[in-house]
Enzyme design. Sequence first.
Site, PDB file in Angstrom:
ATOM      1  N   ASN A  11       0.874  -1.177   0.000  1.00  0.00           N
ATOM      2  CA  ASN A  11       0.000   0.000   0.000  1.00  0.00           C
ATOM      3  C   ASN A  11       0.907   1.222   0.000  1.00  0.00           C
ATOM      4  OD1 ASN A  11      -1.859   1.989   0.324  1.00  0.00           O
ATOM      5  ND2 ASN A  11      -2.588   1.317   2.338  1.00  0.00           N
ATOM      6  N   LYS A  13       0.066   4.194  -0.323  1.00  0.00           N
ATOM      7  CA  LYS A  13      -0.607   5.371   0.271  1.00  0.00           C
ATOM      8  C   LYS A  13      -0.378   6.585  -0.632  1.00  0.00           C
ATOM      9  CE  LYS A  13      -0.251   3.100   4.681  1.00  0.00           C
ATOM     10  NZ  LYS A  13      -0.228   3.186   6.131  1.00  0.00           N
ATOM     11  N   HIS A  95      -9.587   1.037   4.523  1.00  0.00           N
ATOM     12  CA  HIS A  95      -8.298   1.226   5.196  1.00  0.00           C
ATOM     13  C   HIS A  95      -8.479   2.141   6.413  1.00  0.00           C
ATOM     14  CE1 HIS A  95      -4.206   2.448   6.042  1.00  0.00           C
ATOM     15  NE2 HIS A  95      -3.876   1.292   5.524  1.00  0.00           N
ATOM     16  N   GLU A  97      -6.880   4.556   7.448  1.00  0.00           N
ATOM     17  CA  GLU A  97      -6.752   6.001   7.195  1.00  0.00           C
ATOM     18  C   GLU A  97      -8.026   6.555   6.566  1.00  0.00           C
ATOM     19  OE1 GLU A  97      -3.014   5.420   5.235  1.00  0.00           O
ATOM     20  OE2 GLU A  97      -2.259   4.810   7.199  1.00  0.00           O
ATOM     21  N   GLU A 165      -5.514  -4.923  10.241  1.00  0.00           N
ATOM     22  CA  GLU A 165      -4.481  -3.914  10.465  1.00  0.00           C
ATOM     23  C   GLU A 165      -4.790  -3.158  11.762  1.00  0.00           C
ATOM     24  OE1 GLU A 165      -2.406  -2.769   6.587  1.00  0.00           O
ATOM     25  OE2 GLU A 165      -4.197  -1.542   6.687  1.00  0.00           O
ATOM     26  N   GLY A 171       2.391   2.285  10.680  1.00  0.00           N
ATOM     27  CA  GLY A 171       3.333   3.393  10.537  1.00  0.00           C
ATOM     28  C   GLY A 171       4.021   3.787  11.830  1.00  0.00           C
ATOM     29  N   SER A 211       3.384  -2.108  10.209  1.00  0.00           N
ATOM     30  CA  SER A 211       4.828  -2.134  10.451  1.00  0.00           C
ATOM     31  C   SER A 211       5.477  -3.480  10.105  1.00  0.00           C
ATOM     32  CB  SER A 211       5.146  -1.726  11.897  1.00  0.00           C
ATOM     33  OG  SER A 211       4.721  -0.391  12.131  1.00  0.00           O
TER      34      SER A 211
HETATM   35  P1  13P Z   1       2.951   0.378   7.528  1.00  0.00           P
HETATM   36  O1  13P Z   1       3.461  -0.934   6.969  1.00  0.00           O
HETATM   37  O2  13P Z   1       3.686   1.569   7.020  1.00  0.00           O
HETATM   38  O3  13P Z   1       2.834   0.321   9.022  1.00  0.00           O
HETATM   39  O4  13P Z   1       1.453   0.547   6.972  1.00  0.00           O
HETATM   40  C1  13P Z   1       0.581  -0.508   7.063  1.00  0.00           C
HETATM   41  C2  13P Z   1      -0.626  -0.194   6.279  1.00  0.00           C
HETATM   42  O5  13P Z   1      -1.410   0.686   6.620  1.00  0.00           O
HETATM   43  C3  13P Z   1      -0.848  -0.960   5.039  1.00  0.00           C
HETATM   44  O6  13P Z   1      -2.120  -0.717   4.520  1.00  0.00           O
END
Ligand code: 13P
Length: 248
Positions: A11, A13, A95, A97, A165, A171, A211
């Site tokens: 992803n 983002k 997601h 976010e 997740e 993150g 992560s």
């Molecule tokens: P990170 O791997 O940067 O923690 O992000 C995970 C994520 O949100 C994947 O959709």
Amino acid sequence: MPERKFFVGGNWKMNGSKSSIDGIAKFLSDGNLDPNTEIVVGCPSIYMDYAISKLPKNVKVSAQNCYKVPSGAFTAEISPAMIKDIGSDWVILGHSERRNVFGETDDLIAEKVAHALSEGLNVIACVGELLEERESGKTQEVVFRQTKKIADKVSDWSKVVIAYEPVWAIGTGKTASPEQAQEVHEQLRKFLKENVSDEVANSTRIIYGGSVTAANCKELAKKADVDGFLVGGASLKPEFVNIINAKQ
Ligand code: 13P
């Protein structure tokens, strides 16, 4: 038990540029990618066409979101029909976010899942609890609530991958331990068994995100109910190849 092909999603983002996509295409083309892993990367919609033209053909390109209707007066939104039109078969929905930064509700996400599936897209449907929800013992309640809304709208489970997740792990560098991930994945599989069917529970991939790195992916991948990953930051780096190959 039906075989569940190991699934690694990236992803990106809101990251990337044409030149960084060239770099990702290079390390993916040069890497020896495990043919037993299904690979899909979530790309900003503006770069999807470019990414499709550059990435190796065994790496599929996904949208990171879409709207719940085919077309109309919905400024800045994209539809599953558009995603299909440019040659992609995948979308990430729900997601954290989208839920927590942009306020998408369980109901809206479920409607999007229903429409994306009806248009023939494959969906990576994300669920996960906030830190305060975990700390107050509500993890199962939250992920079951989120999954139930989605499950009620799923017409074809062969087109759905569930991504667990935990928001506190995204993150932050704070990965769920393999045991923490396994515990929730096992609960989610039980949920599918009890609310959908044994067959769907056995065949649906439940992947972990938060992560994930080259350093921690192998231990996570050993867990019985961890069928792959959804990788944010590390999917932009050459170590993504190691994560794709976590089962080797
Ligand atoms: P990170 O791997 O940067 O923690 O992000 C995970 C994520 O949100 C994947 O959709």
